[in-house]
Design an enzyme around this catalytic site. Structure first.
Site, PDB file in Angstrom:
ATOM      1  N   TYR A 147     -30.509 -22.090 -55.341  1.00  0.00           N
ATOM      2  CA  TYR A 147     -31.116 -20.937 -55.995  1.00  0.00           C
ATOM      3  C   TYR A 147     -30.984 -19.747 -55.063  1.00  0.00           C
ATOM      4  CZ  TYR A 147     -34.784 -17.917 -58.007  1.00  0.00           C
ATOM      5  OH  TYR A 147     -35.486 -16.867 -58.564  1.00  0.00           O
ATOM      6  N   ASP A 207     -26.759 -17.784 -47.653  1.00  0.00           N
ATOM      7  CA  ASP A 207     -28.053 -17.308 -48.150  1.00  0.00           C
ATOM      8  C   ASP A 207     -29.142 -17.952 -47.278  1.00  0.00           C
ATOM      9  OD1 ASP A 207     -29.824 -17.358 -51.371  1.00  0.00           O
ATOM     10  OD2 ASP A 207     -30.378 -16.689 -49.350  1.00  0.00           O
ATOM     11  N   LYS A 236     -38.166 -13.322 -46.940  1.00  0.00           N
ATOM     12  CA  LYS A 236     -39.328 -14.123 -46.555  1.00  0.00           C
ATOM     13  C   LYS A 236     -39.841 -13.776 -45.151  1.00  0.00           C
ATOM     14  CE  LYS A 236     -37.935 -17.684 -49.819  1.00  0.00           C
ATOM     15  NZ  LYS A 236     -38.969 -17.819 -50.850  1.00  0.00           N
TER      16      LYS A 236
HETATM   17  P1  KE4 Z   1     -36.934 -13.500 -53.879  1.00  0.00           P
HETATM   18  O1  KE4 Z   1     -36.234 -12.588 -54.849  1.00  0.00           O
HETATM   19  O2  KE4 Z   1     -37.865 -14.480 -54.573  1.00  0.00           O
HETATM   20  O3  KE4 Z   1     -37.595 -12.759 -52.711  1.00  0.00           O
HETATM   21  O4  KE4 Z   1     -35.796 -14.383 -53.152  1.00  0.00           O
HETATM   22  C1  KE4 Z   1     -34.900 -15.129 -53.942  1.00  0.00           C
HETATM   23  C2  KE4 Z   1     -34.321 -16.260 -53.125  1.00  0.00           C
HETATM   24  C3  KE4 Z   1     -33.035 -16.137 -52.629  1.00  0.00           C
HETATM   25  N1  KE4 Z   1     -32.473 -17.118 -51.896  1.00  0.00           N
HETATM   26  C4  KE4 Z   1     -33.151 -18.259 -51.616  1.00  0.00           C
HETATM   27  C5  KE4 Z   1     -32.485 -19.329 -50.800  1.00  0.00           C
HETATM   28  C6  KE4 Z   1     -34.479 -18.433 -52.094  1.00  0.00           C
HETATM   29  O5  KE4 Z   1     -35.139 -19.585 -51.818  1.00  0.00           O
HETATM   30  C7  KE4 Z   1     -35.081 -17.423 -52.858  1.00  0.00           C
HETATM   31  C8  KE4 Z   1     -36.484 -17.556 -53.416  1.00  0.00           C
HETATM   32  N2  KE4 Z   1     -37.153 -18.796 -53.131  1.00  0.00           N
HETATM   33  C9  KE4 Z   1     -38.146 -19.202 -54.119  1.00  0.00           C
HETATM   34  C10 KE4 Z   1     -38.771 -20.533 -53.689  1.00  0.00           C
HETATM   35  N3  KE4 Z   1     -37.833 -21.546 -53.333  1.00  0.00           N
HETATM   36  C11 KE4 Z   1     -39.182 -18.159 -54.312  1.00  0.00           C
HETATM   37  C12 KE4 Z   1     -40.441 -18.642 -54.988  1.00  0.00           C
HETATM   38  C13 KE4 Z   1     -40.560 -18.068 -56.365  1.00  0.00           C
HETATM   39  O6  KE4 Z   1     -39.534 -17.922 -57.081  1.00  0.00           O
HETATM   40  O7  KE4 Z   1     -41.703 -17.746 -56.729  1.00  0.00           O
END
Ligand code: KE4
Length: 428
Positions: A142, A237, A265
């Site tokens: 993801y 990523d 993060k």
């Molecule tokens: P955000 O747009 O949520 O800040 O980041 C997206 C993203 C991009 N790349 C990786 C490897 C990620 O894990 C994420 C977002 N992670 C999820 C949890 N595994 C965010 C939690 C959520 O969607 O509420």
């Protein structure tokens, strides 16, 4: 009805699914999500006064734990001078420098307000730099919710068992090639089939969104070789792994240099920050240095910079990662022992302070392996932990995240609760 339940009913009246991000909705584990009032260290407290040891840690940003006093003090200090200017500030330069210090592959970096913006922009840059349209990603990874990346995605897409999301134009989705994670043969075949057509390969160098799945030996090296050979941009990523599995992320751990890296993060310390960066000749294509447009009202926001800078300062102190490593191994060892005592077959994958307890009968090395888990048993385990004051990630396809605020006593209490939770889960 508890206050949390009341709030959830009110939320449902105004917010889709009652949440602002699907994975918070407890859909995979049953029951209503718990509303949190405040956090401190390794714990947070619900609006009903229930205290939990927290292993979500805001899905990764809080490697220092909740409300770290130095971070809060810094945010408060900066906030007194204003919250946003839409103009340049010193802090964003300093954060860019700290990121480049930790990631030798990053000459230039652009700050955004989310990981999704970072990966979306990195893809646009790769497509502009190569003049190609197709990209390759891995099943179960993801990378945020940009259209091109919502294809066989992990995290909330996997948790909710969503198909490739409606609303993504077929013509666009068809430009995204997917292969199984850790599958070198499938990777060879994909490159043979799309040789000079791939603008980029984007990968979680340690997968976190199908649960924690580290790369097989040689997988990342093979990716580097194939992308170099075919002129494709290799994007790591590291939104989760950056500053988590090591100060320099997975690329430091595995010694592989990508062309672009995305971060998020931890670099925001709990406030909204994302970033993408890499070689100068690529990044200098980004506006206004070059023609590739990308922008953001709150990019480089002063409060987010303050939280990020203070967080990166603290995690750079001697012994920080060694302390986390000890706690994380203690948790893994304890979970395995407790599951064996309860007769539960469990696989625990760990990379630094991110780990997943898979209710699987064998190794989990890709998305298919993760999806073979007994998610019903996981849900019973989750609820039994919650009832004992342990807040585990509410999905089999996510990672538990430890922080420097977790103590050895927290881990022992968690293992004791897990012993009971495995027994309850096994009873069905
Ligand atoms: P955000 O747009 O949520 O800040 O980041 C997206 C993203 C991009 N790349 C990786 C490897 C990620 O894990 C994420 C977002 N992670 C999820 C949890 N595994 C965010 C939690 C959520 O969607 O509420």
């Amino acid at each position: 009805m508890t206050r949390s339940q009341q709030l959830f009913q009110q939320a449902l009246a105004r917010i889709p699914g009652g949440v602002n991000s699907p994975v918070r909705a407890f859909r995979a584990v049953g029951g209503d999500p718990i509303f949190i009032d405040h956090g401190e260290g390794s714990r947070f407290v619900s609006v009903d006064g229930q205290s939990y040891i927290d292993y979500v840690m805001s899905w990764g940003p809080l490697i220092l734990g909740h409300a770290h006093p130095e971070v809060i003090e810094e945010i408060t200090r900066v906030a007194r001078g204003g919250t946003s200017f839409g103009a340049c500030t010193e802090a964003e330069v300093r954060l860019a420098e700290r990121i480049a210090d930790a990631f030798p592959s990053i000459d230039r970096v652009r700050l955004t307000s989310s990981g999704t913006e970072a990966t979306m922009s990195a893809l646009r840059l790769a497509r502009a730099a190569t003049g190609r349209d197709k990209i390759l990603k891995f099943d179960g990874c993801y990378h945020g919710h940009a259209d091109s990346l919502l294809v066989k995605a992990g995290s909330g897409v996997a948790t909710l068992g969503l198909p490739d999301s409606p609303g993504v134009p077929r013509a666009l989705a068809q430009l995204t090639i997917t292969v199984p994670y850790n599958d070198l043969d499938a990777l060879d075949r994909a490159f043979a089939g799309h040789r000079q057509e791939l603008a980029a390969v984007i990968v979680e160098p340690v997968a976190g969104n199908m649960g924690c799945v580290p790369p097989r030996a040689g997988f990342l090296q093979k990716l580097r070789e194939l992308t170099s050979e075919h002129g494709s941009v290799l994007i790591f990523d590291e939104v989760i792994t950056g500053f988590r599995v090591a100060r320099g992320g997975a690329q430091e751990l595995y010694g592989i240099k990508p062309d672009l890296t995305t971060l998020g993060k931890i670099i925001g310390g709990g406030l909204p920050v994302g970033a993408y960066g890499g070689r100068a000749e690529l990044m200098n294509l980004v506006a206004p240095a070059g023609p590739v447009y990308q922008a953001g009202t709150l990019s480089g926001n002063p409060l987010a910079m303050a939280a990020g800078l203070k967080t990166l300062e603290i995690i750079s102190r001697p012994g920080f990662y060694q302390h986390l490593e000890g706690l994380s191994q203690q948790l893994k060892t304890g979970l395995l022992r407790a599951s064996q005592d309860a007769g539960v077959t469990l696989t625990v994958n760990r990379a630094g302070s991110m780990l997943t307890a898979f209710f699987a009968s064998g190794p989990v090395e890709d998305y298919d392996g993760a999806r073979r888990c007994d998610t019903a048993k996981f849900a019973r385990f989750f609820r039994a932990l919650l009832d004992q004051g342990i807040y585990w990630p509410p999905s089999q396809f996510e990672c538990a995240m430890l922080s420097a605020a977790h103590s050895s006593a927290d881990i022992e209490a968690t293992i004791a609760a897990a012993s009971e939770a495995f027994r309850i889960a096994q009873e069905g």
